[in-house]
Design a protein around this motif. Structure first.
Motif, short mmCIF file in Angstrom:
data_model
loop_
_atom_site.label_atom_id
_atom_site.label_comp_id
_atom_site.label_asym_id
_atom_site.label_seq_id
_atom_site.Cartn_x
_atom_site.Cartn_y
_atom_site.Cartn_z
N ASN A 90 0.90 -1.21 0.02
CA ASN A 90 -0.16 0.01 0.11
C ASN A 90 0.87 1.41 -0.05
O ASN A 90 0.46 2.24 0.25
CB ASN A 90 -0.98 -0.12 1.09
N LEU A 91 2.27 1.17 -0.25
CA LEU A 91 3.27 2.25 -0.37
C LEU A 91 3.27 2.18 -1.80
O LEU A 91 3.50 1.38 -2.39
CB LEU A 91 4.30 2.05 0.55
N SER A 92 3.84 3.38 -2.17
CA SER A 92 4.20 3.74 -3.59
C SER A 92 5.80 3.07 -3.71
O SER A 92 6.44 2.67 -3.06
CB SER A 92 4.29 5.08 -4.03
N VAL A 93 6.04 2.80 -5.04
CA VAL A 93 7.44 2.32 -5.47
C VAL A 93 8.27 3.10 -4.75
O VAL A 93 9.42 2.42 -4.14
CB VAL A 93 7.64 2.25 -7.10
N ARG A 94 8.41 4.40 -4.95
CA ARG A 94 9.23 5.19 -4.49
C ARG A 94 9.45 5.11 -2.94
O ARG A 94 10.52 5.24 -2.15
CB ARG A 94 9.05 6.82 -4.91
N GLU A 95 8.18 4.91 -2.30
CA GLU A 95 8.28 5.04 -0.71
C GLU A 95 8.92 3.91 -0.43
O GLU A 95 9.60 3.62 0.75
CB GLU A 95 6.87 5.24 -0.34
N ASN A 96 8.59 2.69 -0.78
CA ASN A 96 9.35 1.58 -0.47
C ASN A 96 10.72 1.51 -0.78
O ASN A 96 11.53 1.01 -0.02
CB ASN A 96 8.73 0.26 -1.60
N LEU A 97 11.48 2.10 -1.64
CA LEU A 97 12.65 2.68 -2.00
C LEU A 97 13.40 3.30 -0.90
O LEU A 97 14.24 2.75 -0.26
CB LEU A 97 12.82 2.92 -3.26
N GLU A 98 12.93 4.14 -0.64
CA GLU A 98 13.08 4.91 0.33
C GLU A 98 13.27 4.63 1.68
O GLU A 98 14.27 4.69 2.54
CB GLU A 98 12.26 6.46 0.59
N LEU A 99 12.34 3.57 2.09
CA LEU A 99 12.56 2.81 3.20
C LEU A 99 13.74 1.87 3.34
O LEU A 99 14.38 1.63 4.63
CB LEU A 99 11.38 1.92 3.71
N GLY A 100 14.44 1.50 2.36
CA GLY A 100 15.49 0.80 2.23
C GLY A 100 16.67 1.60 2.93
O GLY A 100 17.78 1.01 3.29
N VAL A 116 19.43 3.27 -8.51
CA VAL A 116 18.28 2.05 -8.53
C VAL A 116 17.54 2.11 -9.78
O VAL A 116 17.28 1.18 -10.42
CB VAL A 116 17.39 2.15 -7.30
N PHE A 117 16.88 3.52 -10.27
CA PHE A 117 16.14 3.48 -11.25
C PHE A 117 16.75 3.40 -12.70
O PHE A 117 16.41 3.14 -13.30
CB PHE A 117 15.69 5.21 -10.98
N ALA A 118 18.23 3.74 -12.57
CA ALA A 118 19.28 3.53 -13.61
C ALA A 118 19.28 1.97 -13.97
O ALA A 118 19.32 1.51 -15.15
CB ALA A 118 20.45 4.29 -13.59
N THR A 119 19.25 1.08 -12.82
CA THR A 119 19.44 -0.35 -12.84
C THR A 119 18.11 -0.80 -13.33
O THR A 119 18.05 -1.72 -13.98
CB THR A 119 20.00 -0.89 -11.54
N PHE A 120 17.01 -0.18 -12.69
CA PHE A 120 15.55 -0.91 -12.91
C PHE A 120 14.65 0.10 -13.42
O PHE A 120 13.81 0.79 -13.04
CB PHE A 120 15.08 -1.23 -11.46
N LEU A 148 19.44 -2.32 -2.28
CA LEU A 148 20.62 -1.46 -2.81
C LEU A 148 20.35 0.03 -2.30
O LEU A 148 21.57 0.61 -2.34
CB LEU A 148 20.52 -1.42 -4.24
N MET A 149 19.27 0.41 -1.62
CA MET A 149 19.21 1.79 -1.35
C MET A 149 20.16 1.82 -0.23
O MET A 149 20.46 3.19 0.29
CB MET A 149 17.92 2.05 -1.02
N GLY A 150 20.57 0.85 0.87
CA GLY A 150 21.09 0.94 1.78
C GLY A 150 22.81 0.75 1.74
O GLY A 150 23.47 0.43 2.76
N GLU A 151 23.12 0.78 0.46
CA GLU A 151 24.65 0.71 0.07
C GLU A 151 25.30 -0.32 0.78
O GLU A 151 25.98 -0.63 1.62
CB GLU A 151 25.17 2.01 0.56
N PRO A 152 24.77 -1.80 0.43
CA PRO A 152 25.11 -3.02 0.93
C PRO A 152 26.57 -3.26 0.71
O PRO A 152 27.00 -2.61 -0.45
CB PRO A 152 24.30 -4.02 0.46
N ARG A 153 27.34 -3.69 1.69
CA ARG A 153 28.77 -4.18 1.33
C ARG A 153 28.62 -5.75 0.87
O ARG A 153 29.48 -6.12 -0.07
CB ARG A 153 29.56 -4.14 2.48
N LEU A 154 27.55 -6.29 1.42
CA LEU A 154 27.08 -7.71 1.14
C LEU A 154 25.64 -7.91 0.82
O LEU A 154 25.21 -7.46 1.99
CB LEU A 154 27.75 -8.73 2.20
#
Length: 233
Positions: A90-100, A116-120, A148-154
């Motif tokens: 029930n959240l938008s695509v952008r809101e889901n990403l921002e939660l990352g 992320v938008f460039a990748t997907f 990926l929004m959290g800049e994972p090391r792994l």
């Protein structure tokens, strides 16, 4: 980067993992393969702090994290994209990403969103759309993008191809290859043996809570024992 030694973990005092050991190096793609019910999801939950190990050690970049909270593990850069996507419908695509970026990389949110938008690109097209209205493949892209929004090391990808058509699986693995080339180490936990071994440099095969095979992906592809170990026959 990730070192797991003699890990025993399970639920209600019953072990599912019975002494699992594995490693993931920096910028490496490692596949963890196995059929349903062999302990793959329990392994992921133990690594990400959702299940407390009964014994053994988990080290991330040299620091022990077995027993650490899930929030602190995310903050350290180990990010788990769970099976089943677990998006907020029930959240938008952008809101889901921002939660990352809630626990990590918040100052870089705008730049990471662009990345992320460039990748997907399809997520960019559906930026304001409710996530629950996306197709299965788009929801999986959203789940990975959120990680990926959290800049994972792994980043741990738990069954990313589950429930997708063969064409979407092919597209998804191409995108995962691109993500790995950009920097984070990837632990790919999958039932899809053929494509996982095409993508990974090394692989582990789990059966009944034990690692029964391990080695370079190229060697395992030609191993006649792989089908037996994987299918449990």
């Amino acid at each position: 980067m990730l070192e797991v030694r003699d890990l025993v973990a399970g639920y209600g005092g019953v072990p599912i993992l019975r002494g699992v050991s594995l490693e993931v190096g920096a910028r490496e793609v490692v596949a963890v393969l196995g059929a349903n019910g062999v302990g793959k999801t329990t392994l992921n939950k133990a690594l990400s702090g959702l299940v407390r190990p009964m014994s053994g050690e988990i080290r991330f970049e040299g620091r022990r994290i077995d027993g650490a909270s899930a929030a602190s593990i995310v903050a350290a850069g180990l990010i788990h994209v769970p099976e089943g996507r677990k998006i907020f419908p029930n959240l938008s695509v952008r809101e889901n990403l921002e939660l990352g970026s809630y626990r990590r990389a918040k100052p870089n949110r705008a730049a990471n969103l662009d990345r992320v938008f460039a990748t997907f690109p399809r997520l960019k097209e559906r930026e304001r759309q409710f996530a629950g209205t996306l197709s299965g493949g788009e929801q999986q892209m959203l789940a990975i993008g959120r990680g990926l929004m959290g800049e994972p090391r792994l980043v741990i990808l738990d069954e990313p191809s589950l429930g997708l058509s063969p064409l979407l699986v092919e597209e998804l693995f191409t995108l995962i290859r691109r993500i790995a080339a950009d920097g984070p180490a990837v632990m790919l936990v999958e039932q899809n043996v053929v494509q996982s071994l095409e993508l990974a440099g090394r692989a582990y095969v789990i059966e009944n809570g034990h690692v029964v095979m391990e080695g370079p992906a190229e060697r395992l592809k030609g191993d006649a024992a792989l089908e037996k170990a994987y299918l449990g026959l």
